[in-house]
Design a protein around this motif. Structure first.
Motif, PDB file in Angstrom:
ATOM      1  N   GLY A  82      -0.212   5.170  -5.520  1.00  0.00           N
ATOM      2  CA  GLY A  82      -0.061   4.998  -4.092  1.00  0.00           C
ATOM      3  C   GLY A  82       0.427   6.299  -3.487  1.00  0.00           C
ATOM      4  N   SER A  83       1.027   6.202  -2.300  1.00  0.00           N
ATOM      5  CA  SER A  83       1.473   7.413  -1.620  1.00  0.00           C
ATOM      6  C   SER A  83       2.830   7.883  -2.115  1.00  0.00           C
ATOM      7  CB  SER A  83       1.532   7.155  -0.113  1.00  0.00           C
ATOM      8  OG  SER A  83       2.405   6.079   0.173  1.00  0.00           O
ATOM      9  N   HIS A  84       3.483   7.066  -2.964  1.00  0.00           N
ATOM     10  CA  HIS A  84       4.808   7.417  -3.452  1.00  0.00           C
ATOM     11  C   HIS A  84       4.899   7.284  -4.964  1.00  0.00           C
ATOM     12  CE1 HIS A  84       5.791   6.016   0.774  1.00  0.00           C
ATOM     13  NE2 HIS A  84       6.141   7.272   0.756  1.00  0.00           N
ATOM     14  N   SER A  85       5.879   7.993  -5.525  1.00  0.00           N
ATOM     15  CA  SER A  85       6.178   7.817  -6.945  1.00  0.00           C
ATOM     16  C   SER A  85       6.791   6.439  -7.151  1.00  0.00           C
ATOM     17  CB  SER A  85       7.152   8.896  -7.428  1.00  0.00           C
ATOM     18  OG  SER A  85       6.597  10.181  -7.277  1.00  0.00           O
ATOM     19  N   SER A  86       6.430   5.790  -8.241  1.00  0.00           N
ATOM     20  CA  SER A  86       6.938   4.450  -8.542  1.00  0.00           C
ATOM     21  C   SER A  86       7.586   4.444  -9.917  1.00  0.00           C
ATOM     22  CB  SER A  86       5.796   3.417  -8.502  1.00  0.00           C
ATOM     23  OG  SER A  86       5.229   3.352  -7.208  1.00  0.00           O
ATOM     24  N   PHE A  87       8.714   3.759 -10.033  1.00  0.00           N
ATOM     25  CA  PHE A  87       9.432   3.705 -11.301  1.00  0.00           C
ATOM     26  C   PHE A  87       8.792   2.686 -12.237  1.00  0.00           C
ATOM     27  CE2 PHE A  87      12.765   2.122 -14.142  1.00  0.00           C
ATOM     28  CZ  PHE A  87      13.238   3.313 -14.671  1.00  0.00           C
ATOM     29  N   ASP A  88       8.583   3.115 -13.469  1.00  0.00           N
ATOM     30  CA  ASP A  88       7.991   2.259 -14.494  1.00  0.00           C
ATOM     31  C   ASP A  88       9.042   1.927 -15.545  1.00  0.00           C
ATOM     32  OD1 ASP A  88       6.536   0.971 -16.406  1.00  0.00           O
ATOM     33  OD2 ASP A  88       4.970   2.496 -16.575  1.00  0.00           O
ATOM     34  N   GLY A 135       0.803  -1.208   0.000  1.00  0.00           N
ATOM     35  CA  GLY A 135       0.000   0.000   0.000  1.00  0.00           C
ATOM     36  C   GLY A 135       0.837   1.260   0.000  1.00  0.00           C
ATOM     37  N   ALA A 136       2.102   1.138   0.423  1.00  0.00           N
ATOM     38  CA  ALA A 136       2.989   2.290   0.410  1.00  0.00           C
ATOM     39  C   ALA A 136       3.403   2.660  -1.006  1.00  0.00           C
ATOM     40  CB  ALA A 136       4.238   2.002   1.238  1.00  0.00           C
ATOM     41  N   CYS A 137       3.250   1.720  -1.946  1.00  0.00           N
ATOM     42  CA  CYS A 137       3.672   1.957  -3.327  1.00  0.00           C
ATOM     43  C   CYS A 137       2.480   2.244  -4.236  1.00  0.00           C
ATOM     44  CB  CYS A 137       4.406   0.738  -3.875  1.00  0.00           C
ATOM     45  SG  CYS A 137       5.714   0.117  -2.815  1.00  0.00           S
ATOM     46  N   SER A 138       1.537   1.307  -4.285  1.00  0.00           N
ATOM     47  CA  SER A 138       0.428   1.423  -5.225  1.00  0.00           C
ATOM     48  C   SER A 138      -0.754   0.607  -4.729  1.00  0.00           C
ATOM     49  CB  SER A 138       0.855   0.931  -6.612  1.00  0.00           C
ATOM     50  OG  SER A 138      -0.233   0.927  -7.499  1.00  0.00           O
ATOM     51  N   GLU A 139      -1.949   1.087  -5.008  1.00  0.00           N
ATOM     52  CA  GLU A 139      -3.157   0.371  -4.612  1.00  0.00           C
ATOM     53  C   GLU A 139      -3.436  -0.818  -5.531  1.00  0.00           C
ATOM     54  OE1 GLU A 139      -4.725   0.909  -1.876  1.00  0.00           O
ATOM     55  OE2 GLU A 139      -3.459   2.607  -1.382  1.00  0.00           O
ATOM     56  N   CYS A 140      -2.874  -0.803  -6.727  1.00  0.00           N
ATOM     57  CA  CYS A 140      -3.090  -1.924  -7.646  1.00  0.00           C
ATOM     58  C   CYS A 140      -1.810  -2.176  -8.434  1.00  0.00           C
ATOM     59  CB  CYS A 140      -4.255  -1.645  -8.583  1.00  0.00           C
ATOM     60  SG  CYS A 140      -4.162  -0.075  -9.459  1.00  0.00           S
ATOM     61  N   PRO A 141      -0.854  -2.898  -7.825  1.00  0.00           N
ATOM     62  CA  PRO A 141       0.418  -3.147  -8.493  1.00  0.00           C
ATOM     63  C   PRO A 141       0.235  -3.954  -9.768  1.00  0.00           C
ATOM     64  CG  PRO A 141       0.174  -4.577  -6.595  1.00  0.00           C
ATOM     65  CD  PRO A 141      -0.957  -3.591  -6.532  1.00  0.00           C
ATOM     66  N   ARG A 142       1.079  -3.696 -10.747  1.00  0.00           N
ATOM     67  CA  ARG A 142       1.020  -4.459 -11.983  1.00  0.00           C
ATOM     68  C   ARG A 142       1.613  -5.837 -11.767  1.00  0.00           C
ATOM     69  NH1 ARG A 142       3.425   0.054 -16.141  1.00  0.00           N
ATOM     70  NH2 ARG A 142       2.042   1.766 -15.528  1.00  0.00           N
ATOM     71  N   PRO A 143       1.136  -6.826 -12.509  1.00  0.00           N
ATOM     72  CA  PRO A 143       1.756  -8.153 -12.418  1.00  0.00           C
ATOM     73  C   PRO A 143       3.169  -8.106 -12.967  1.00  0.00           C
ATOM     74  CG  PRO A 143       0.181  -8.073 -14.215  1.00  0.00           C
ATOM     75  CD  PRO A 143       0.008  -6.798 -13.448  1.00  0.00           C
TER      76      PRO A 143
END
Length: 422
Positions: free
Chosen positions: A148-154, A108-116
């Motif tokens: 989520g609450s933080h930026s995530s690298f794609d 939950g700290a990263c994303s509410e729906c993480p990619r597979p």
């Protein structure tokens, strides 16, 4: 001699790169506002022991203290990938690795729906074959996902992204961050670091990290602390000829949200007063130095006969052996309260300076610095016990100390320079 000193300062300040730092609301403040601080303190009892282990139980695992970042107040912006993706990171002299959340993070700290996870990363254990792959080898377009609450690298958004398939694992007290190592272009303060190794998280502990304002960590310690086979950001910047001098420096503002800076490759003398006093690094892994004593009103209260100190921008407090810290708490009339120590705000002006003597030079820390005002009528001690299993006389000097003293980290000469902050 005076002329030579001025020339030295001019040389230090040539061609430096300045990275602005932002003063942020700490994780402790966010946890307190959300009424979960007591739960956090109970789940993660304070200990920096793992961070300072010489003999790590598993050479493939990096050990970090979760509580170490509880009071972090400063972050900088780095960009990763092509085109750049921005992240707020703690610039931490107490660690060596760079890591940020990935869009595949299952927390939950990263994303509410993480990619597979795409192939070859079909599961976290193991992560798959150790072969390099690029985003073009992945199938399927990226799908929209709630932030989520933080930026995530794609990785799919970066044309320069490479990954080794190697797992990284950071132990944070009783929890852990897990992910995989990758390589990409990192930009910091206008400097372009090509093919920099960094970690991408896939799992982050519990839900506590969602209360942290920072996204990840950028370590600035010696490379011996880095994940095996990788080169830290600062070392790559130097090897790629992007800096004039093999050093960096921190100026941390005392009150303003802006004004704090990290300097790379040089020093701006306008940020300190007087002359820099140099202290040799006693052990080149952390930025570790020998201290002479800690005293109040001429009486030694800790570090009697000498001890070791670690200058750590990833720690906000002043941490030391629990029994000595407890003695200091008593001397400043601090009372225990739910894992913290409370000080009467009305007494701050009457409390004594605490003197850290390093290499024969006194560095006073006044009560206005070591007492933190959490609320209008609530003040907390800035001292906290450090339970170190191997070196009982080790102190960690964090932002409380660094706000008072401009600090130069000189890798070329294995020394630290200190001067009163301007």
């Amino acid at each position: 001699m005076k002329g030579l000193g001025v020339l030295g300062l001019v040389a230090l300040s040539e061609c430096l790169v300045t990275i602005p730092l932002m003063k942020i609301k700490s994780m402790r403040e966010n946890l307190q506002e959300n009424n979960v601080l007591d739960d956090y303190l109970e789940k993660y009892p304070y200990s920096l022991a793992y961070k300072f282990l010489d003999n790590r139980p598993d050479p493939g695992v990096a050990y970090e203290p979760m509580r170490n970042y509880l009071d972090v107040s400063y972050v900088g912006i780095v960009s990763i990938g092509t085109p750049p993706q921005d992240f707020k990171v703690v610039l931490d002299t107490g660690s060596a690795d760079l890591w940020v959340p990935s869009v595949y993070c299952r927390s939950g700290a990263c994303s509410e729906c993480p990619r597979p996870l795409p192939c070859p990363f079909v599961s976290l254990h193991p992560l798959g074959p150790s072969t390099l792959w690029v985003p073009g080898s992945l199938t399927g377009p990226p799908r929209p996902c709630l932030a989520g609450s933080h930026s995530s690298f794609d990785p799919l958004r970066s044309s320069t992204f490479l990954v080794s398939g190697q797992l990284f694992h950071l132990v944070y007290g009783s929890a852990a961050i897990s992910g995989f190592l990758a390589y990409d272009t990192v930009r910091i303060g206008g400097l372009v670091d090509v093919a920099q190794a960094f970690g991408l998280s896939l799992q982050e502990p519990g839900n506590f990290l969602k209360h942290a304002v920072f996204d990840g960590i950028l370590g600035l310690s010696y490379p011996s602390l880095a994940f095996p086979g990788t080169t830290p950001v600062f070392d790559n910047l130097w090897r790629q000829g992007l800096m004039d001098q093999n050093l960096f420096a921190f100026y941390l503002s005392r009150s303003e949200e802006k004004g704090s800076v990290l300097m790379l490759g040089g020093v701006d003398p306008s940020y300190y007063s007087g002359q820099l006093t140099w202290v040799p690094v006693s052990k080149p892994s952390y930025w570790q130095i020998a201290m002479d004593s800690i005293s109040i009103n001429g009486k030694v209260i800790a570090c009697d006969g000498g001890c070791q100190g670690i200058i750590d921008t990833g720690t906000s407090l002043l941490s030391g052996p629990p029994d000595h810290v407890l003695n200091i708490q008593k001397l400043i009339h601090a009372q225990p309260d739910h894992g913290q120590y409370v000080v009467d705000c009305d007494t701050v002006d009457t409390l004594p300076d605490i003197l850290f003597t390093i290499n024969g030079v006194d560095y006073p820390v006044p009560a206005s610095a070591y007492v933190r005002k959490s609320h209008p009528h609530t003040c907390h001690s800035g001292f906290e016990g450090l339970d170190h299993p191997f070196y009982p006389e080790t102190w960690v000097l964090g932002d409380i100390f660094l706000r008072l003293y401009f600090t130069v980290f000189d890798r070329a000469n294995n020394r630290i320079g200190l001067a009163p902050a301007a």
